[in-house]
Design a protein around this motif. Structure first.
Motif, PDB file in Angstrom:
ATOM      1  N   MET A   1       0.835  -1.207   0.000  1.00  0.00           N
ATOM      2  CA  MET A   1       0.000   0.000   0.000  1.00  0.00           C
ATOM      3  C   MET A   1       0.865   1.249   0.000  1.00  0.00           C
ATOM      4  O   MET A   1       0.633   2.190  -0.777  1.00  0.00           O
ATOM      5  CB  MET A   1      -0.932   0.000   1.228  1.00  0.00           C
ATOM      6  CG  MET A   1      -2.189  -0.811   1.054  1.00  0.00           C
ATOM      7  SD  MET A   1      -3.374  -0.529   2.392  1.00  0.00           S
ATOM      8  CE  MET A   1      -2.763  -1.663   3.627  1.00  0.00           C
ATOM      9  N   LEU A   2       1.860   1.273   0.872  1.00  0.00           N
ATOM     10  CA  LEU A   2       2.743   2.438   0.934  1.00  0.00           C
ATOM     11  C   LEU A   2       3.491   2.642  -0.381  1.00  0.00           C
ATOM     12  O   LEU A   2       3.721   3.780  -0.808  1.00  0.00           O
ATOM     13  CB  LEU A   2       3.732   2.289   2.092  1.00  0.00           C
ATOM     14  CG  LEU A   2       3.164   2.458   3.503  1.00  0.00           C
ATOM     15  CD1 LEU A   2       4.263   2.236   4.541  1.00  0.00           C
ATOM     16  CD2 LEU A   2       2.542   3.835   3.687  1.00  0.00           C
ATOM     17  N   ALA A   3       3.872   1.530  -1.035  1.00  0.00           N
ATOM     18  CA  ALA A   3       4.565   1.643  -2.319  1.00  0.00           C
ATOM     19  C   ALA A   3       3.650   2.264  -3.368  1.00  0.00           C
ATOM     20  O   ALA A   3       4.065   3.144  -4.136  1.00  0.00           O
ATOM     21  CB  ALA A   3       5.044   0.270  -2.778  1.00  0.00           C
TER      22      ALA A   3
ATOM     23  N   SER B   1       3.191   5.917  -2.551  1.00  0.00           N
ATOM     24  CA  SER B   1       4.428   6.664  -2.754  1.00  0.00           C
ATOM     25  C   SER B   1       4.673   6.916  -4.242  1.00  0.00           C
ATOM     26  O   SER B   1       5.011   8.030  -4.655  1.00  0.00           O
ATOM     27  CB  SER B   1       5.604   5.902  -2.142  1.00  0.00           C
ATOM     28  OG  SER B   1       6.829   6.544  -2.417  1.00  0.00           O
ATOM     29  N   ILE B   2       4.503   5.858  -5.065  1.00  0.00           N
ATOM     30  CA  ILE B   2       4.739   5.992  -6.500  1.00  0.00           C
ATOM     31  C   ILE B   2       3.686   6.884  -7.145  1.00  0.00           C
ATOM     32  O   ILE B   2       3.990   7.774  -7.938  1.00  0.00           O
ATOM     33  CB  ILE B   2       4.735   4.610  -7.176  1.00  0.00           C
ATOM     34  CG1 ILE B   2       5.902   3.763  -6.671  1.00  0.00           C
ATOM     35  CG2 ILE B   2       4.808   4.748  -8.697  1.00  0.00           C
ATOM     36  CD1 ILE B   2       5.832   2.316  -7.112  1.00  0.00           C
ATOM     37  N   GLY B   3       2.429   6.616  -6.818  1.00  0.00           N
ATOM     38  CA  GLY B   3       1.343   7.296  -7.512  1.00  0.00           C
ATOM     39  C   GLY B   3       0.966   8.651  -6.983  1.00  0.00           C
ATOM     40  O   GLY B   3       0.357   9.450  -7.705  1.00  0.00           O
ATOM     41  N   LEU B   4       1.332   8.928  -5.729  1.00  0.00           N
ATOM     42  CA  LEU B   4       0.882  10.185  -5.129  1.00  0.00           C
ATOM     43  C   LEU B   4       1.989  10.942  -4.407  1.00  0.00           C
ATOM     44  O   LEU B   4       1.767  12.057  -3.934  1.00  0.00           O
ATOM     45  CB  LEU B   4      -0.264   9.904  -4.141  1.00  0.00           C
ATOM     46  CG  LEU B   4      -1.512   9.263  -4.745  1.00  0.00           C
ATOM     47  CD1 LEU B   4      -2.435   8.760  -3.644  1.00  0.00           C
ATOM     48  CD2 LEU B   4      -2.261  10.239  -5.640  1.00  0.00           C
ATOM     49  N   GLY B   5       3.160  10.315  -4.273  1.00  0.00           N
ATOM     50  CA  GLY B   5       4.264  10.983  -3.597  1.00  0.00           C
ATOM     51  C   GLY B   5       4.091  11.107  -2.099  1.00  0.00           C
ATOM     52  O   GLY B   5       4.693  11.981  -1.467  1.00  0.00           O
ATOM     53  N   ILE B   6       3.264  10.230  -1.510  1.00  0.00           N
ATOM     54  CA  ILE B   6       3.033  10.276  -0.068  1.00  0.00           C
ATOM     55  C   ILE B   6       4.222   9.660   0.657  1.00  0.00           C
ATOM     56  O   ILE B   6       4.645   8.542   0.350  1.00  0.00           O
ATOM     57  CB  ILE B   6       1.740   9.539   0.308  1.00  0.00           C
ATOM     58  CG1 ILE B   6       0.532  10.250  -0.310  1.00  0.00           C
ATOM     59  CG2 ILE B   6       1.575   9.435   1.817  1.00  0.00           C
ATOM     60  CD1 ILE B   6      -0.782   9.543  -0.053  1.00  0.00           C
ATOM     61  N   ASP B   7       4.770  10.370   1.623  1.00  0.00           N
ATOM     62  CA  ASP B   7       5.885   9.872   2.416  1.00  0.00           C
ATOM     63  C   ASP B   7       5.430   8.685   3.261  1.00  0.00           C
ATOM     64  O   ASP B   7       4.304   8.649   3.764  1.00  0.00           O
ATOM     65  CB  ASP B   7       6.410  10.991   3.325  1.00  0.00           C
ATOM     66  CG  ASP B   7       7.536  10.521   4.219  1.00  0.00           C
ATOM     67  OD1 ASP B   7       8.642  10.304   3.708  1.00  0.00           O
ATOM     68  OD2 ASP B   7       7.282  10.354   5.435  1.00  0.00           O
ATOM     69  N   ALA B   8       6.329   7.700   3.405  1.00  0.00           N
ATOM     70  CA  ALA B   8       5.982   6.479   4.127  1.00  0.00           C
ATOM     71  C   ALA B   8       5.579   6.770   5.573  1.00  0.00           C
ATOM     72  O   ALA B   8       4.627   6.185   6.091  1.00  0.00           O
ATOM     73  CB  ALA B   8       7.154   5.500   4.094  1.00  0.00           C
ATOM     74  N   ALA B   9       6.310   7.658   6.226  1.00  0.00           N
ATOM     75  CA  ALA B   9       5.987   7.971   7.625  1.00  0.00           C
ATOM     76  C   ALA B   9       4.627   8.652   7.728  1.00  0.00           C
ATOM     77  O   ALA B   9       3.826   8.350   8.618  1.00  0.00           O
ATOM     78  CB  ALA B   9       7.077   8.868   8.214  1.00  0.00           C
ATOM     79  N   ALA B  10       4.351   9.574   6.803  1.00  0.00           N
ATOM     80  CA  ALA B  10       3.069  10.278   6.833  1.00  0.00           C
ATOM     81  C   ALA B  10       1.916   9.346   6.494  1.00  0.00           C
ATOM     82  O   ALA B  10       0.800   9.496   7.004  1.00  0.00           O
ATOM     83  CB  ALA B  10       3.102  11.448   5.859  1.00  0.00           C
TER      84      ALA B  10
END
Length: 253
Positions: A161-163, A166-175
């Motif tokens: 999910m985080l991947a 991160s790839i599609g939306l640039g969401i930081d893993a910690a956030a």
């Protein structure tokens, strides 16, 4: 009593790992198989036991949720619930031999995602050369596929999910971790409802209870630890566990 204590400790570790960064299945599933449960039953028991821990973690982190693109949290959660139910249904409908044969390869796939997922995400973002923004429909479609996998197996589903985010939306893993924990709880919850009524999980009540209690304690504590422990250390421990489990499963087969 010693066996129940070990199952309890495995539940604590699994619940804490799920809260911190994902990968609780790498601990819970092999531990239950080691105590003599068939792989399909062990998978169902681990999923049921890890739900309360995931819910406890989500409760601790509820004020830190970050939206996943333009997809509303309600729709994302609904898709996670539906996908988790489909995946759990596949586990129960398909022959047990199918899961026995697939389990080592699923573990290997999840281990590779854990080991290289972050690098692949960074490489893709660098290759594109600009921020990638998936539409709400694309995010929900990807979430459904991941949730189906989570309902069927569950290993490293939170990392996947985080991947995606991160790839599609640039969401930081910690956030994104609080939302990951919340969606993990949604996927496991729908799978659990099926497992409770259809699987053999309730035929081992003591093992289920021991792992459930441990997972709740681990999930609650892990959610607090996630804010303090260094991420590289946690990823290293999780990766070592994943590699060891995968190798043992292949040797076992």
């Amino acid at each position: 009593m010693l066996e129940m204590l070990l199952v309890l400790l495995a539940g604590v570790a699994a619940g804490a790992l799920n809260a911190v960064g994902g990968g609780g299945t790498f601990v819970a599933l092999p531990a239950l198989v080691a105590f003599g449960l068939p792989p399909v039953t062990a998978n169902a028991v681990s999923r049921i036991a890890l739900v309360p821990g995931a819910v406890a973690s989500a409760w601790v982190l509820r004020r830190e949720l970050v939206p996943v693109g333009t997809a509303s949290t309600r729709r994302l959660t609904a898709v996670s619930v539906a996908g988790g139910a489909v995946g759990a249904g596949l586990l129960l409908v398909l022959p047990a031999s199918s899961f026995d044969a697939a389990a080592p390869w699923l573990l290997a796939f999840a281990t590779l995602v854990l080991a290289f997922g972050r690098r692949v995400s960074a490489a893709l973002r660098s290759a594109v050369g600009r921020p990638v923004t998936l539409s709400a429909g694309a995010v929900l479609a990807g979430q459904f596929v991941i949730a189906v996998y989570g309902g069927y197996f569950g290993g490293a589903v939170g990392i996947m999910m985080l991947a995606l985010w991160s790839i599609g939306l640039g969401i930081d893993a910690a956030a994104g971790n609080p939302m990951r924990v919340t969606q993990l709880a949604a996927i496991f919850l729908s799978a659990t409802l099926l497992f409770l009524f259809v699987s053999d999980a309730l035929r081992t009540p003591l093992i289920l209870a021991a792992m459930l209690v441990g997972a709740v304690a681990g999930g609650f504590a892990g959610a607090h630890l996630a804010r303090r422990l260094p991420a590289p250390l946690l990823r290293g421990v999780l990766l070592a566990t994943a590699v060891t489990t995968t190798v043992l499963y292949f040797l076992r087969g």
